[in-house]
Scaffold this motif. Structure first.
Motif, PDB file in Angstrom:
ATOM      1  N   ARG A   1      40.818  41.597  32.472  1.00 16.13           N
ATOM      2  CA  ARG A   1      39.420  41.217  32.308  1.00 16.13           C
ATOM      3  C   ARG A   1      39.276  39.698  32.334  1.00 16.13           C
ATOM      4  N   PHE A   2      38.164  39.237  32.942  1.00 11.15           N
ATOM      5  CA  PHE A   2      37.850  37.812  32.960  1.00 11.15           C
ATOM      6  C   PHE A   2      36.337  37.658  33.044  1.00 11.15           C
ATOM      7  N   ALA A   3      35.836  36.447  32.791  1.00 11.97           N
ATOM      8  CA  ALA A   3      34.397  36.198  32.852  1.00 11.97           C
ATOM      9  C   ALA A   3      34.127  34.742  33.209  1.00 11.97           C
ATOM     10  N   PHE A   4      32.992  34.545  33.857  1.00 14.67           N
ATOM     11  CA  PHE A   4      32.476  33.212  34.155  1.00 14.67           C
ATOM     12  C   PHE A   4      31.057  33.152  33.595  1.00 14.67           C
ATOM     13  N   ASP A   5      30.768  32.136  32.789  1.00 14.09           N
ATOM     14  CA  ASP A   5      29.440  31.944  32.211  1.00 14.09           C
ATOM     15  C   ASP A   5      28.717  30.802  32.901  1.00 14.09           C
ATOM     16  N   GLU A   6      27.391  30.829  32.804  1.00 12.37           N
ATOM     17  CA  GLU A   6      26.561  29.714  33.266  1.00 12.37           C
ATOM     18  C   GLU A   6      26.767  29.374  34.745  1.00 12.37           C
ATOM     19  N   ILE A   7      26.855  30.394  35.592  1.00 12.66           N
ATOM     20  CA  ILE A   7      27.032  30.199  37.035  1.00 12.66           C
ATOM     21  C   ILE A   7      25.649  30.121  37.675  1.00 12.66           C
ATOM     22  N   PRO A   8      25.385  29.091  38.479  1.00  6.56           N
ATOM     23  CA  PRO A   8      24.086  29.035  39.156  1.00  6.56           C
ATOM     24  C   PRO A   8      24.010  30.109  40.239  1.00  6.56           C
ATOM     25  N   PRO A   9      22.808  30.583  40.553  1.00  8.28           N
ATOM     26  CA  PRO A   9      22.689  31.564  41.630  1.00  8.28           C
ATOM     27  C   PRO A   9      23.097  30.940  42.956  1.00  8.28           C
ATOM     28  N   GLY A  10      23.647  31.752  43.828  1.00  2.00           N
ATOM     29  CA  GLY A  10      24.021  31.266  45.145  1.00  2.00           C
ATOM     30  C   GLY A  10      25.122  32.091  45.771  1.00  2.00           C
ATOM     31  N   LEU A  11      25.429  31.768  47.016  1.00  2.00           N
ATOM     32  CA  LEU A  11      26.469  32.440  47.771  1.00  2.00           C
ATOM     33  C   LEU A  11      27.832  32.070  47.189  1.00  2.00           C
ATOM     34  N   SER A  12      28.648  33.061  46.875  1.00  2.79           N
ATOM     35  CA  SER A  12      29.907  32.846  46.159  1.00  2.79           C
ATOM     36  C   SER A  12      31.032  33.646  46.784  1.00  2.79           C
ATOM     37  N   ARG A  13      32.264  33.271  46.427  1.00  2.00           N
ATOM     38  CA  ARG A  13      33.481  34.015  46.771  1.00  2.00           C
ATOM     39  C   ARG A  13      34.383  33.999  45.559  1.00  2.00           C
TER      40      ARG A  13
ATOM     41  N   TRP B   1      35.105  27.354  39.789  1.00  2.00           N
ATOM     42  CA  TRP B   1      35.388  27.651  38.392  1.00  2.00           C
ATOM     43  C   TRP B   1      36.678  28.456  38.367  1.00  2.00           C
ATOM     44  N   THR B   2      37.549  28.197  37.399  1.00  2.00           N
ATOM     45  CA  THR B   2      38.845  28.865  37.327  1.00  2.00           C
ATOM     46  C   THR B   2      39.038  29.453  35.936  1.00  2.00           C
ATOM     47  N   THR B   3      39.621  30.645  35.898  1.00  2.00           N
ATOM     48  CA  THR B   3      39.961  31.279  34.632  1.00  2.00           C
ATOM     49  C   THR B   3      41.188  32.154  34.845  1.00  2.00           C
ATOM     50  N   ALA B   4      41.735  32.654  33.757  1.00  2.00           N
ATOM     51  CA  ALA B   4      42.877  33.579  33.822  1.00  2.00           C
ATOM     52  C   ALA B   4      42.460  34.903  33.201  1.00  2.00           C
ATOM     53  N   PRO B   5      42.798  36.017  33.835  1.00  4.80           N
ATOM     54  CA  PRO B   5      42.461  37.317  33.237  1.00  4.80           C
ATOM     55  C   PRO B   5      43.337  37.597  32.027  1.00  4.80           C
ATOM     56  N   ASP B   6      42.815  38.423  31.114  1.00  9.04           N
ATOM     57  CA  ASP B   6      43.611  38.802  29.942  1.00  9.04           C
ATOM     58  C   ASP B   6      44.600  39.906  30.315  1.00  9.04           C
ATOM     59  N   ASN B   7      45.289  40.454  29.332  1.00  9.54           N
ATOM     60  CA  ASN B   7      46.321  41.479  29.579  1.00  9.54           C
ATOM     61  C   ASN B   7      45.777  42.732  30.256  1.00  9.54           C
ATOM     62  N   GLN B   8      44.497  43.024  30.057  1.00  6.00           N
ATOM     63  CA  GLN B   8      43.891  44.201  30.679  1.00  6.00           C
ATOM     64  C   GLN B   8      43.235  43.871  32.015  1.00  6.00           C
TER      65      GLN B   8
ATOM     66  N   GLU C   1      45.458  34.045  38.062  1.00  9.30           N
ATOM     67  CA  GLU C   1      44.330  33.110  38.104  1.00  9.30           C
ATOM     68  C   GLU C   1      43.213  33.721  38.929  1.00  9.30           C
ATOM     69  N   VAL C   2      41.975  33.445  38.517  1.00  8.61           N
ATOM     70  CA  VAL C   2      40.794  33.890  39.249  1.00  8.61           C
ATOM     71  C   VAL C   2      39.923  32.657  39.475  1.00  8.61           C
ATOM     72  N   GLN C   3      39.478  32.476  40.719  1.00  5.27           N
ATOM     73  CA  GLN C   3      38.618  31.342  41.061  1.00  5.27           C
ATOM     74  C   GLN C   3      37.320  31.871  41.646  1.00  5.27           C
ATOM     75  N   LEU C   4      36.196  31.347  41.152  1.00  4.06           N
ATOM     76  CA  LEU C   4      34.888  31.641  41.722  1.00  4.06           C
ATOM     77  C   LEU C   4      34.411  30.351  42.377  1.00  4.06           C
ATOM     78  N   THR C   5      34.049  30.432  43.658  1.00  2.00           N
ATOM     79  CA  THR C   5      33.690  29.235  44.419  1.00  2.00           C
ATOM     80  C   THR C   5      32.296  29.370  45.004  1.00  2.00           C
ATOM     81  N   GLN C   6      31.518  28.289  44.883  1.00  3.66           N
ATOM     82  CA  GLN C   6      30.227  28.140  45.542  1.00  3.66           C
ATOM     83  C   GLN C   6      30.238  26.770  46.208  1.00  3.66           C
ATOM     84  N   ASN C   7      30.124  26.742  47.511  1.00  6.39           N
ATOM     85  CA  ASN C   7      30.178  25.482  48.264  1.00  6.39           C
ATOM     86  C   ASN C   7      31.397  24.671  47.846  1.00  6.39           C
ATOM     87  N   ASP C   8      31.207  23.471  47.291  1.00  9.05           N
ATOM     88  CA  ASP C   8      32.321  22.609  46.908  1.00  9.05           C
ATOM     89  C   ASP C   8      32.710  22.741  45.436  1.00  9.05           C
TER      90      ASP C   8
END
Length: 153
Positions: free
Chosen positions: A122-134, A113-120, A103-110
């Motif tokens: 790879r993962f992606a997050f779309d439509e993320i607002p600009p800002g400080l992230s982890r 977004w969560t996704t799972a990487p594929d077999n290689q 599992e991969v989580q991208l967090t901004q404040n509260d």
């Protein structure tokens, strides 16, 4: 708590401290252990492949797009992130992980977004607002994680 409860707890504490006192350096050792844990997490240092302060400009249909490529590692897992400007001021974050992340989580404040990487990896997050992230990687069945330092999306 009632006053009798507080008295009982105080007597229990006194008895425990006289029978089995804590090591004199216990507090210092615990603070050091916690600091080492935080340091090892923060050691997942941001390595800029493309300088984030001076984004790489790549031509795109309809104008120029800013991109940044970031790499994080804690010695046992590495993550590569490619952040690109998308429509309406949003960002697309493409990533690759070399460990067995489930599992991969991208967090901004509260918001997270969560996704799972594929077999290689790879993962992606779309439509993320600009800002400080982890980004947090949840690795393997033991749920070990890698938490990146904050970075700008």
């Amino acid at each position: 708590m009632a006053e009798t409860d507080l008295e009982l707890l105080a007597r229990l504490r006194a008895a425990a401290e006289s029978i089995d006192p804590p090591a004199t350096d216990l507090a210092d050792r615990m603070i050091a252990a916690i600091a080492v844990t935080d340091i090892s997490r923060e050691y997942a240092l941001l390595t800029l492949i493309s300088n984030a302060e001076t984004p790489v400009r790549a031509g795109a249909a309809g104008g120029e797009a800013e991109t940044s490529t970031l790499q994080f590692s804690d010695g046992s897992a590495s993550i590569l992130l490619h952040v690109a400007h998308a429509e309406r001021g949003r960002r697309r974050v493409d990533g690759w992980v070399d460990a067995g992340a489930v599992e991969v989580q991208l967090t901004q404040n509260d918001r997270t977004w969560t996704t799972a990487p594929d077999n290689q990896g790879r993962f992606a997050f779309d439509e993320i607002p600009p800002g400080l992230s982890r980004v947090r990687l949840i690795i393997g069945s033991d749920r070990k994680d890698l938490l990146t330092p904050h970075f700008e999306v």
